[in-house]
Design a protein around this motif. Structure first.
Motif, PDB file in Angstrom:
ATOM      1  N   ILE A 198      28.043  49.628  37.232  1.00 25.36           N
ATOM      2  CA  ILE A 198      27.943  50.972  38.057  1.00 25.36           C
ATOM      3  C   ILE A 198      29.318  51.473  37.475  1.00 25.36           C
ATOM      4  CG2 ILE A 198      28.209  51.731  40.314  1.00 25.36           C
ATOM      5  CD1 ILE A 198      27.094  48.904  41.498  1.00 25.36           C
ATOM      6  N   HIS A 199      28.979  52.838  37.425  1.00 19.42           N
ATOM      7  CA  HIS A 199      29.969  53.842  37.180  1.00 19.42           C
ATOM      8  C   HIS A 199      30.235  54.913  38.215  1.00 19.42           C
ATOM      9  CE1 HIS A 199      30.105  52.112  33.331  1.00 19.42           C
ATOM     10  NE2 HIS A 199      28.914  52.478  33.199  1.00 19.42           N
ATOM     11  N   SER A 200      31.361  55.245  38.855  1.00 21.02           N
ATOM     12  CA  SER A 200      31.465  56.306  39.885  1.00 21.02           C
ATOM     13  C   SER A 200      32.636  57.017  39.564  1.00 21.02           C
ATOM     14  CB  SER A 200      31.554  55.405  41.282  1.00 21.02           C
ATOM     15  OG  SER A 200      32.394  54.450  41.021  1.00 21.02           O
ATOM     16  N   ILE A 201      32.674  58.371  40.114  1.00 20.08           N
ATOM     17  CA  ILE A 201      33.693  59.208  39.761  1.00 20.08           C
ATOM     18  C   ILE A 201      34.222  59.906  41.154  1.00 20.08           C
ATOM     19  CG2 ILE A 201      32.243  61.155  39.390  1.00 20.08           C
ATOM     20  CD1 ILE A 201      34.558  62.099  37.599  1.00 20.08           C
ATOM     21  N   GLY A 202      35.324  59.796  41.541  1.00 21.72           N
ATOM     22  CA  GLY A 202      35.945  60.466  42.649  1.00 21.72           C
ATOM     23  C   GLY A 202      37.345  61.174  42.300  1.00 21.72           C
ATOM     24  N   CYS A 203      37.000  62.621  42.261  1.00 19.58           N
ATOM     25  CA  CYS A 203      38.341  63.515  42.064  1.00 19.58           C
ATOM     26  C   CYS A 203      38.594  63.117  40.302  1.00 19.58           C
ATOM     27  CB  CYS A 203      39.455  63.177  42.757  1.00 19.58           C
ATOM     28  SG  CYS A 203      41.005  64.467  42.616  1.00 19.58           S
ATOM     29  N   ASN A 204      39.640  62.694  39.873  1.00 21.68           N
ATOM     30  CA  ASN A 204      39.993  62.624  38.365  1.00 21.68           C
ATOM     31  C   ASN A 204      39.774  61.341  37.889  1.00 21.68           C
ATOM     32  OD1 ASN A 204      42.212  61.581  39.974  1.00 21.68           O
ATOM     33  ND2 ASN A 204      43.596  62.950  38.726  1.00 21.68           N
ATOM     34  N   TYR A 205      38.989  60.291  38.392  1.00 24.99           N
ATOM     35  CA  TYR A 205      39.104  59.160  37.752  1.00 24.99           C
ATOM     36  C   TYR A 205      37.585  58.564  37.778  1.00 24.99           C
ATOM     37  CZ  TYR A 205      44.007  57.798  37.609  1.00 24.99           C
ATOM     38  OH  TYR A 205      45.412  58.029  37.357  1.00 24.99           O
ATOM     39  N   ILE A 206      36.831  57.807  36.754  1.00 28.62           N
ATOM     40  CA  ILE A 206      35.823  57.308  36.563  1.00 28.62           C
ATOM     41  C   ILE A 206      36.080  55.799  36.688  1.00 28.62           C
ATOM     42  CG2 ILE A 206      33.933  56.762  35.043  1.00 28.62           C
ATOM     43  CD1 ILE A 206      34.213  59.442  33.685  1.00 28.62           C
ATOM     44  N   GLU A 207      35.387  55.417  37.750  1.00 24.53           N
ATOM     45  CA  GLU A 207      35.772  53.866  37.947  1.00 24.53           C
ATOM     46  C   GLU A 207      34.346  52.946  37.581  1.00 24.53           C
ATOM     47  OE1 GLU A 207      38.437  53.027  39.237  1.00 24.53           O
ATOM     48  OE2 GLU A 207      39.371  54.732  40.135  1.00 24.53           O
ATOM     49  N   SER A 208      34.533  51.893  36.932  1.00 20.34           N
ATOM     50  CA  SER A 208      33.454  51.018  36.388  1.00 20.34           C
ATOM     51  C   SER A 208      33.588  49.837  36.925  1.00 20.34           C
ATOM     52  CB  SER A 208      33.515  50.930  34.786  1.00 20.34           C
ATOM     53  OG  SER A 208      33.346  52.332  34.225  1.00 20.34           O
ATOM     54  N   TRP A 209      32.359  49.408  37.179  1.00 20.35           N
ATOM     55  CA  TRP A 209      32.076  48.081  38.026  1.00 20.35           C
ATOM     56  C   TRP A 209      31.308  46.999  37.435  1.00 20.35           C
ATOM     57  CZ3 TRP A 209      35.435  48.465  42.262  1.00 20.35           C
ATOM     58  CH2 TRP A 209      35.612  49.677  42.666  1.00 20.35           C
ATOM     59  N   THR A 210      31.316  45.556  37.211  1.00 25.51           N
ATOM     60  CA  THR A 210      30.485  44.967  36.469  1.00 25.51           C
ATOM     61  C   THR A 210      29.912  43.896  37.654  1.00 25.51           C
ATOM     62  OG1 THR A 210      32.311  43.348  35.898  1.00 25.51           O
ATOM     63  CG2 THR A 210      31.600  45.162  34.232  1.00 25.51           C
ATOM     64  N   ALA A 211      28.718  43.321  37.161  1.00 24.39           N
ATOM     65  CA  ALA A 211      28.116  42.486  38.267  1.00 24.39           C
ATOM     66  C   ALA A 211      28.719  41.112  37.869  1.00 24.39           C
ATOM     67  CB  ALA A 211      26.994  42.290  37.901  1.00 24.39           C
ATOM     68  N   THR A 212      29.142  40.308  39.052  1.00 24.90           N
ATOM     69  CA  THR A 212      29.646  38.895  38.784  1.00 24.90           C
ATOM     70  C   THR A 212      28.429  37.988  38.957  1.00 24.90           C
ATOM     71  OG1 THR A 212      30.037  38.265  41.269  1.00 24.90           O
ATOM     72  CG2 THR A 212      31.610  39.501  39.965  1.00 24.90           C
ATOM     73  N   THR A 213      28.848  36.641  38.466  1.00 25.40           N
ATOM     74  CA  THR A 213      27.742  35.563  38.749  1.00 25.40           C
ATOM     75  C   THR A 213      27.241  35.387  40.082  1.00 25.40           C
ATOM     76  OG1 THR A 213      29.587  33.768  38.508  1.00 25.40           O
ATOM     77  CG2 THR A 213      28.421  34.595  36.549  1.00 25.40           C
ATOM     78  N   MET A 214      28.324  35.674  41.066  1.00 22.05           N
ATOM     79  CA  MET A 214      27.941  35.355  42.435  1.00 22.05           C
ATOM     80  C   MET A 214      26.911  36.583  42.969  1.00 22.05           C
ATOM     81  SD  MET A 214      29.614  32.618  42.944  1.00 22.05           S
ATOM     82  CE  MET A 214      29.536  32.629  44.720  1.00 22.05           C
ATOM     83  N   GLY A 215      26.731  37.364  42.108  1.00 22.28           N
ATOM     84  CA  GLY A 215      25.739  38.788  42.814  1.00 22.28           C
ATOM     85  C   GLY A 215      26.670  39.849  43.340  1.00 22.28           C
ATOM     86  N   THR A 216      27.880  39.942  43.171  1.00 20.72           N
ATOM     87  CA  THR A 216      28.646  41.017  43.713  1.00 20.72           C
ATOM     88  C   THR A 216      29.259  41.683  42.647  1.00 20.72           C
ATOM     89  OG1 THR A 216      30.666  39.412  43.459  1.00 20.72           O
ATOM     90  CG2 THR A 216      29.323  39.499  45.677  1.00 20.72           C
TER      91      THR A 216
END
Length: 195
Positions: free
Chosen positions: A155-173
């Motif tokens: 997942i990629h998201s942006i708030g103000c001046n940063y793009i945040e990236s998130w990866t899936a874990t083996t636990m489903g989170t």
């Protein structure tokens, strides 16, 4: 083949869904009361095909809606029933508009970027009950856009001046992967502003 078709629509917060779309008559009295003056702040369209033994393949469209009061819902076209199916309705606390939506059909999750500076991960269980399974953030400002990359499970998201990236874990989170600073460039006509 099915695909998610993002539609980026910026509607004034004061515009009511029931007044702006002409669909008022498709909702019962309680639905109209809930939607009146609420204002759509984000919209996402997902097209999919279902197989029915009697009717063959049917094309459907799900329209996910984020509202000024923090509610999230969807309609399925052709209309299965004439009511908004609610994913989340706020509890009456301070309203935090939903500015962005992304859908991951494989994981059965919708990602809601909000003025609370978080991405809410809402998942649907087999019992067709939606729940908030995780909050991603906080971001540096309102979450104005979120995108799901289902091929890479990110997942990629942006708030103000940063793009945040998130990866899936083996636990489903989801876990935070990295942040990328986006700089202002007045020379190129691009400046960032805070909320």
């Amino acid at each position: 083949s099915s695909s998610v078709v993002p539609i980026f629509v910026f509607l004034p917060l004061a515009v009511s869904f029931s007044h702006s779309s002409g669909w008022t008559n498709r909702f019962n009295h309680d639905e109209r009361r809930i939607l009146d003056g609420t204002g759509i702040t984000s919209l996402l369209v997902d097209q999919f095909v279902t197989d029915n033994k009697q009717e063959g393949s049917l094309n459907h469209t799900a329209i996910f809606l984020g509202f000024r009061n923090g509610a999230v819902g969807y309609l399925t076209l052709p209309l299965v029933d004439e009511e908004v199916q609610w994913i989340h309705q706020p509890d009456g606390s301070v309203a935090k508009p939903i500015f962005s939506l992304a859908w991951n059909r494989k994981r059965r999750e919708i990602y809601c970027g909000s003025a609370d500076r978080f991405v809410s991960v809402r998942s649907i269980a087999n019992s067709n009950v939606w729940k908030c399974s995780q909050q991603l953030g906080p971001h540096t400002g309102w979450v104005k856009d979120v995108i799901s990359d289902s091929q890479r499970d990110m997942i990629h998201s942006i708030g103000c001046n940063y793009i945040e990236s998130w990866t899936a874990t083996t636990m489903g989170t989801w876990k935070h992967a990295c942040s990328r600073l986006i700089s202002s460039s007045p020379e190129q006509g691009a400046t960032l502003s805070s909320d």
